[in-house]
Enzyme design. Structure first.
Site, PDB file in Angstrom:
ATOM      1  N   ASP A  12      67.411  28.061  35.511  1.00  0.00           N
ATOM      2  CA  ASP A  12      66.689  29.072  34.770  1.00  0.00           C
ATOM      3  C   ASP A  12      67.109  30.417  35.371  1.00  0.00           C
ATOM      4  OD1 ASP A  12      64.706  30.318  33.128  1.00  0.00           O
ATOM      5  OD2 ASP A  12      63.386  30.379  34.869  1.00  0.00           O
TER       6      ASP A  12
ATOM      7  N   ASP B 160      65.189  33.971  34.905  1.00  0.00           N
ATOM      8  CA  ASP B 160      64.107  34.846  35.343  1.00  0.00           C
ATOM      9  C   ASP B 160      63.193  34.133  36.334  1.00  0.00           C
ATOM     10  OD1 ASP B 160      63.665  37.245  32.814  1.00  0.00           O
ATOM     11  OD2 ASP B 160      65.226  35.713  32.783  1.00  0.00           O
TER      12      ASP B 160
END
Length: 411
Positions: free
Chosen positions: A201, A203
Site C-alpha cells: 500500500d 499512503d
C-alpha cells in the site's frame, strides 16, 4: 549390528580447528555420523556429534581418543548413549510441523524473551533453535538504528501433537501489545524461504500520512476529508463511497498543489533500506494503492518499484475536477491486481508478500502468503496474520528470515 547411538557433547572456548580435529578422530574410527550441530555465542562453543554406536565401536578406543583430543584442545567433553528405541522414536519425529516465532522491537529485554518462551511451552511446543537476526549490540548505547530481533524455531513437543495455533497467535498478540514489541508467528515452510513478490500500500505504508488529506489541506477541506478518511480506515464506511466523497471535496484545486504535497510528504522509516535490499535480492515490487498515481510514479522511480496500480486523479486545464478515472482501486481490486501480478510472474500466491495499514488492504493481506498489517488500525491488525508496529518498514526483512549482516547493514 548397531546398538544405538552415541551423542558427543563438546563445550568450551571456540577457536579455529576444534571441529576439524574432533571430526578427524571420528573419521579415523570409521564411525557413521547421524547428526551434527554447532552454535557459538560470543566465543562459547557448543558442539554435538551423534554417531552410530556399533558393537565394534563400543569396544574401540573412540571415546578415549576423543577425550585426549578434547584435552589437547582445551574443551570439555561428555558422552550420552542413546538406546536404539529412543533413536528410532527421534527419527520418527522428523515430520513434526515446525514454526518460526520472530520477536522484534527497538530493544529486546530478558522479560520479553521469557514471555515468548513461556507462551510456546504452554502451547506444547519445544524450542529447537534460537537465532539473533539483528546486528551485534555494543555495550555502550542501544542496538544499531534501534532494532533488535530474535527468531525462535519450535516444533511440537510430542509426536503427532498439533498445537492450537489460533490460541497461540492470540496469546502472542496479547504479549506483543503488553510489551510494546512485535511478534510474528509463521510456519517453517519452503514458501517462507522463497518469497519473490512484495506489494505495498502507499499512503501510511510507504509514505507517512495520507496524500488525500494533504491535498484536502491545500484545498481548505482538511477537516471533513480527515473525518471520512478515518472512518474508512476503521472500516465503518465503504472505501469507494468514502473515496469519491473525499475526492469531490478537492474540486478546484490547482495542479501546483500536487507538487507541493510530493515535496513535503516523507517516506516511512526503513522504506529505502527495505526496497534497496529486496531489489538487490531479485524481488519484484509493486504499489497497489487506493491513493493516486501522481505520487505513486514518484515513489516508483525513487524506490525502483516494478509495478504501480493506483487511482488517477482527473486534472483538466491545470485544475482538479473532483473526479477519478474509473475503475476505483479498492480492496477487491488490490487483491485482484496481486493475483494478476503473481500469475504474470509465474509465482504461487504463497510466494507473495502484501503490506498495508487500512481496511481496504485486508483482501490482499489475506490473499498473500505473508500479509503484514503495518502500523495499522486495530481492525486491520486483528484481521491480518502478521502485524508490525514497533519498528520501521525494514523490519519486514526479519520476517523473511534475513539477518542484518546479510543485507549489508553492518558491513
Amino acid at each position: 549390528m548397531s546398538s544405538g547411538a552415541l551423542l558427543i557433547h563438546v563445550t568450551g572456548q571456540d577457536r579455529p580447528g576444534v571441529t576439524h580435529a574432533l571430526a578427524a578422530v571420528v573419521a579415523r574410527h570409521g564411525a557413521r555420523v547421524l547428526d551434527i550441530g554447532q552454535a557459538v555465542i560470543h566465543d562459547a562453543l557448543a558442539l554435538g556429534i551423534l554417531v552410530e554406536l556399533t558393537a565394534e565401536l563400543r569396544t574401540s578406543t573412540l571415546m578415549t581418543d576423543l577425550l585426549l583430543e578434547a584435552h589437547r584442545l582445551g574443551v570439555q567433553m561428555r558422552f550420552t548413549e542413546v538406546a536404539a528405541g529412543a533413536y528410532a522414536e527421534w527419527v520418527g519425529q522428523q515430520g513434526r510441523r515446525r514454526f518460526l516465532v520472530t520477536v522484534l522491537g527497538r530493544t529486546l529485554e530478558a522479560a520479553h524473551l521469557a514471555a515468548v518462551a513461556g507462551a510456546l511451552t504452554r502451547a506444547g511446543l519445544n524450542i529447537d533453535r534460537i537465532d539473533r537476526l539483528s546486528a551485534r549490540v555494543p555495550l555502550e548505547g542501544e542496538a544499531a538504528e534501534g532494532r533488535a530481533c530474535v527468531e525462535f524455531t519450535a516444533s511440537a513437543a510430542a509426536a503427532g501433537a498439533r498445537p492450537d495455533e489460533q490460541a497461540l497467535r492470540t496469546e502472542l498478540t496479547r504479549l506483543a501489545g503488553e510489551c510494546g514489541i512485535d511478534i510474528a508467528f509463521q510456519h517453517d515452510s519452503v514458501w517462507r524461504r522463497h518469497r519473490r513478490l512484495i506489494a505495498f500500500d502507499m499512503d501510511s505504508t510507504l509514505i507517512q500520512g495520507e496524500v488525500i488529506d494533504e491535498l484536502a489541506a491545500e484545498a481548505g477541506a482538511g477537516e471533513p476529508v480527515r473525518r471520512i478518511t478515518e472512518a474508512a480506515m476503521r472500516g465503518e464506511i465503504g472505501f469507494e463511497q468514502a473515496f469519491r466523497e473525499r475526492v469531490a471535496l478537492l474540486r478546484g484545486l490547482r495542479q501546483e498543489a500536487l507538487q507541493r504535497v510530493i515535496e513535503r510528504v516523507p517516506l516511512t522509516e526503513g522504506a529505502e533500506r527495505l526496497t534497496r535490499t529486496l531489489k538487490r535480492l531479485g524481488y519484484k515490487m509493486a504499489i497497489l494503492s487506493g491513493g493516486f498515481t501522481f505520487f505513486g510514479r514518484v515513489l516508483q522511480e525513487r524506490l525502483g518499484i516494478d509495478y504501480l496500480h493506483a487511482n488517477t486523479l482527473v486534472v483538466r486545464d491545470g485544475v482538479v475536477t473532483g473526479e477519478v478515472a474509473p475503475p476505483v482501486v479498492d480492496g477487491a481490486e488490490k487483491a485482484a491486481a496481486l493475483r494478476r501480478l503473481a500469475a504474470a510472474e509465474g509465482l504461487h500466491l504463497e510466494q507473495c508478500v502484501a503490506v498495508g495499514d487500512g481496511a481496504n488492504d485486508l483482501p490482499m493481506l489475506r490473499l498473500a502468503g505473508l500479509g503484514i498489517a503495518f502500523r495499522a488500525k486495530p481492525v486491520v491488525r486483528a484481521g491480518a496474520r502478521q502485524s508490525l508496529s514497533a519498528v520501521g518498514l525494514d523490519g519486514i526483512l526479519y520476517l523473511l528470515g534475513l539477518r542484518d549482516r546479510e543485507t549489508g547493514f553492518d558491513e
